[in-house]
Design an enzyme around this catalytic site. Structure first.
Site, short mmCIF file in Angstrom:
data_model
loop_
_atom_site.label_atom_id
_atom_site.label_comp_id
_atom_site.label_asym_id
_atom_site.label_seq_id
_atom_site.Cartn_x
_atom_site.Cartn_y
_atom_site.Cartn_z
N ARG A 157 -71.10 -44.27 34.61
CA ARG A 157 -72.07 -43.90 33.57
C ARG A 157 -73.37 -44.69 33.75
O ARG A 157 -73.33 -45.87 34.07
CB ARG A 157 -71.49 -44.21 32.17
CG ARG A 157 -70.64 -43.10 31.63
CD ARG A 157 -69.87 -43.49 30.38
NE ARG A 157 -70.65 -44.14 29.33
CZ ARG A 157 -70.18 -44.44 28.12
NH1 ARG A 157 -68.93 -44.12 27.81
NH2 ARG A 157 -70.92 -45.04 27.23
N ARG A 171 -76.18 -53.19 25.02
CA ARG A 171 -75.24 -52.50 24.13
C ARG A 171 -74.38 -53.50 23.36
O ARG A 171 -74.03 -53.27 22.20
CB ARG A 171 -74.35 -51.54 24.93
CG ARG A 171 -75.12 -50.29 25.37
CD ARG A 171 -74.45 -49.57 26.52
NE ARG A 171 -73.18 -49.00 26.18
CZ ARG A 171 -72.19 -48.79 27.06
NH1 ARG A 171 -72.35 -49.12 28.32
NH2 ARG A 171 -71.08 -48.25 26.66
N LYS A 173 -61.39 -48.19 23.45
CA LYS A 173 -61.22 -47.17 22.40
C LYS A 173 -60.87 -45.80 23.01
O LYS A 173 -59.92 -45.16 22.59
CB LYS A 173 -62.50 -47.06 21.55
CG LYS A 173 -62.87 -48.37 20.86
CD LYS A 173 -64.08 -48.23 19.96
CE LYS A 173 -65.37 -47.88 20.68
NZ LYS A 173 -65.82 -48.90 21.67
N ARG A 195 -66.03 -49.49 34.99
CA ARG A 195 -65.51 -48.20 34.48
C ARG A 195 -65.99 -47.03 35.36
O ARG A 195 -67.13 -47.00 35.80
CB ARG A 195 -66.00 -47.99 33.05
CG ARG A 195 -65.68 -46.60 32.52
CD ARG A 195 -65.73 -46.52 31.02
NE ARG A 195 -67.05 -46.79 30.48
CZ ARG A 195 -67.30 -46.90 29.17
NH1 ARG A 195 -66.32 -46.78 28.29
NH2 ARG A 195 -68.52 -47.16 28.74
P1 ADP Z 1 -64.56 -47.89 25.08
O1 ADP Z 1 -64.19 -46.44 24.82
O2 ADP Z 1 -64.14 -48.80 23.96
O3 ADP Z 1 -65.99 -48.08 25.47
P2 ADP Z 1 -62.86 -47.53 27.45
O4 ADP Z 1 -61.59 -47.01 26.87
O5 ADP Z 1 -63.75 -46.56 28.15
O6 ADP Z 1 -63.69 -48.36 26.32
O7 ADP Z 1 -62.49 -48.73 28.43
C1 ADP Z 1 -63.49 -49.40 29.20
C2 ADP Z 1 -62.95 -49.68 30.61
O8 ADP Z 1 -61.91 -50.64 30.53
C3 ADP Z 1 -62.34 -48.45 31.31
O9 ADP Z 1 -62.67 -48.52 32.68
C4 ADP Z 1 -60.83 -48.60 31.08
O10 ADP Z 1 -60.09 -48.02 32.15
C5 ADP Z 1 -60.66 -50.12 31.04
N1 ADP Z 1 -59.63 -50.56 30.08
C6 ADP Z 1 -59.36 -50.03 28.86
N2 ADP Z 1 -58.38 -50.74 28.24
C7 ADP Z 1 -58.05 -51.75 29.08
C8 ADP Z 1 -57.11 -52.84 29.02
N3 ADP Z 1 -56.33 -53.02 27.95
N4 ADP Z 1 -57.03 -53.67 30.08
C9 ADP Z 1 -57.84 -53.48 31.17
N5 ADP Z 1 -58.74 -52.49 31.30
C10 ADP Z 1 -58.85 -51.63 30.27
P1 AMP Z 2 -70.00 -44.52 23.64
O1 AMP Z 2 -69.54 -43.41 24.51
O2 AMP Z 2 -69.25 -44.56 22.33
O3 AMP Z 2 -70.03 -45.85 24.34
O4 AMP Z 2 -71.52 -44.19 23.24
C1 AMP Z 2 -72.53 -44.08 24.23
C2 AMP Z 2 -73.90 -44.07 23.56
O5 AMP Z 2 -74.02 -42.94 22.69
C3 AMP Z 2 -74.20 -45.28 22.66
O6 AMP Z 2 -74.66 -46.39 23.41
C4 AMP Z 2 -75.28 -44.69 21.74
O7 AMP Z 2 -76.52 -44.60 22.39
C5 AMP Z 2 -74.77 -43.27 21.52
N1 AMP Z 2 -73.86 -43.18 20.35
C6 AMP Z 2 -72.54 -42.85 20.35
N2 AMP Z 2 -72.05 -42.84 19.10
C7 AMP Z 2 -73.08 -43.19 18.28
C8 AMP Z 2 -73.21 -43.40 16.88
N3 AMP Z 2 -72.17 -43.26 16.04
N4 AMP Z 2 -74.44 -43.75 16.40
C9 AMP Z 2 -75.49 -43.89 17.20
N5 AMP Z 2 -75.43 -43.73 18.54
C10 AMP Z 2 -74.24 -43.39 19.08
#
Ligand code: ADP
Ligand code: AMP
Length: 215
Positions: free
Chosen positions: A160, A171, A13, A127
């Site tokens: 992270r 998660r 995302k 990541r």
């Molecule tokens: P989210 O925001 O949904 O938690 P991220 O955008 O942070 O996910 O992506 C999670 C990890 O996967 C990051 O290290 C990113 O660089 C990698 N990633 C994202 N999209 C892809 C993809 N299509 N193929 C391979 N790796 C990806």
């Molecule tokens: P994310 O960066 O989206 O993966 O979120 C990291 C963490 O933030 C999650 O595991 C939750 O603990 C908290 N968080 C982010 N967005 C929300 C939401 N909309 N509602 C509740 N917790 C959230």
């Protein structure tokens, strides 16, 4: 205009959001980023949110919805916004519907990015994030030119706390129980568009672009 990015942690995302907001000129609202900043600054919100985030649990709805209510009325949202990581529960989605008239925005599309579970684990545990600008990398799939150094600003990359294997597993469970019901919620409102997130980053963006360019 409001676009919502829905999908499990690690679906890509944040990676896709970066391009979407630039190409469609949208404000970016990531509740995860806002909460991490609050934790870093040790604000009252950050102190309350920290324990939930460290354990891979959702931060209580009442804290998160206030963040979004305040953010949506900021001037940069006037042209539209991309919500990443919100809503994450049906109660949050109901709240969003209630506050939308205040913001004069409507939800145009909900993009569900779907990815296989094994791949999610691989993506999350690999990541890396820039501690200065927040740019996002992966040790295998999107590695920086110099190991552990951000290509964009030269900042240090870190892992992270919640990307450890144990917290990632939690998660993903939380997503299934608390966030997946939103799929039906938005299907019923005819807003849901499913994106195959297993593909590479460019391919995923192409699918998203196809859905958004109609707007
Ligand atoms: P989210 O925001 O949904 O938690 P991220 O955008 O942070 O996910 O992506 C999670 C990890 O996967 C990051 O290290 C990113 O660089 C990698 N990633 C994202 N999209 C892809 C993809 N299509 N193929 C391979 N790796 C990806
Ligand atoms: P994310 O960066 O989206 O993966 O979120 C990291 C963490 O933030 C999650 O595991 C939750 O603990 C908290 N968080 C982010 N967005 C929300 C939401 N909309 N509602 C509740 N917790 C959230």
């Amino acid at each position: 205009m409001l676009i919502i990015l829905l999908g499990p942690p690690g679906a890509g995302k944040g990676t896709q959001a970066d391009r979407i907001v630039k190409n469609f000129n949208l404000a970016y609202i990531s509740t995860g980023d806002i909460l991490r900043k609050a934790v870093k600054e040790e604000s009252a919100l950050g102190r309350k949110a920290r324990e939930y985030m460290d354990q891979g649990q959702l931060v209580p709805d009442n804290l998160v919805v206030e963040i979004v209510r305040e953010r949506l009325v900021e001037p940069d949202c006037a042209n539209g916004a991309l919500l990443d990581g919100f809503p994450r529960t049906v109660d949050q989605a109901v709240f969003l519907e209630k506050v939308l008239p205040e913001t004069k925005a409507t939800i145009d599309r909900v993009l569900l990015i779907e990815v296989e579970e094994n791949e999610l684990i691989e993506r999350l545990t690999g990541r890396r994030v820039c501690c200065d600008c927040g740019a996002n990398y992966h040790v295998k799939y999107k590695s920086p030119k110099v190991r552990n150094v951000c290509d964009q600003c030269g900042g240090d990359l870190y892992q992270r706390d919640d990307d450890s294997l144990a917290t990632v597993t939690e998660r993903l469970e939380v997503y299934k129980k608390q966030t997946e019901p939103l799929i039906k919620f938005y299907q019923e409102r005819d807003l849901l568009y499913t994106i195959d997130g297993n593909k590479d980053i460019e391919d995923v963006y192409e699918q998203i672009n196809d859905v958004l360019k109609e707007l």
